[in-house]
Design a protein around this motif. Sequence first.
Motif, PDB file in Angstrom:
ATOM      1  N   ASN A 162       0.837  -1.183   0.000  1.00  0.00           N
ATOM      2  CA  ASN A 162       0.000   0.000   0.000  1.00  0.00           C
ATOM      3  C   ASN A 162       0.879   1.242   0.000  1.00  0.00           C
ATOM      4  OD1 ASN A 162      -2.068   1.833   0.248  1.00  0.00           O
ATOM      5  ND2 ASN A 162      -2.926   0.936   2.100  1.00  0.00           N
TER       6      ASN A 162
ATOM      7  N   GLU B 134       0.283   5.415   0.493  1.00  0.00           N
ATOM      8  CA  GLU B 134      -0.644   6.510   0.739  1.00  0.00           C
ATOM      9  C   GLU B 134      -0.188   7.815   0.100  1.00  0.00           C
ATOM     10  OE1 GLU B 134      -1.410   6.805   4.899  1.00  0.00           O
ATOM     11  OE2 GLU B 134      -1.901   4.683   5.072  1.00  0.00           O
ATOM     12  N   ASN B 135       1.056   7.890  -0.367  1.00  0.00           N
ATOM     13  CA  ASN B 135       1.597   9.139  -0.899  1.00  0.00           C
ATOM     14  C   ASN B 135       1.404   9.300  -2.397  1.00  0.00           C
ATOM     15  OD1 ASN B 135       2.545   9.780   1.640  1.00  0.00           O
ATOM     16  ND2 ASN B 135       4.505   8.789   1.304  1.00  0.00           N
TER      17      ASN B 135
END
Length: 69
Positions: free
Chosen positions: A45, A47-48
């Motif tokens: 994953n 998130e950025n």
Amino acid sequence: MTVVKDCTGSYLRFNGKDYQICNSEIVEGFENGVKVEASFEEVDNCENIWAACFMIHENEGWINVTKIE
């Protein structure tokens, strides 16, 4: 490996495949197309990631670069 940058993000090209860099600040000082020696780990994953354009860049998944020169 090669640093690849476009409006979709930053990538490392390794064995003809692009891997999207999660911690992209690590390649800010590197120009697009420059050859580097790097280590990375795949992550599930990121998130950025955000796209600044409507282009699609096929890739093999997200990575965190652990070392680059």
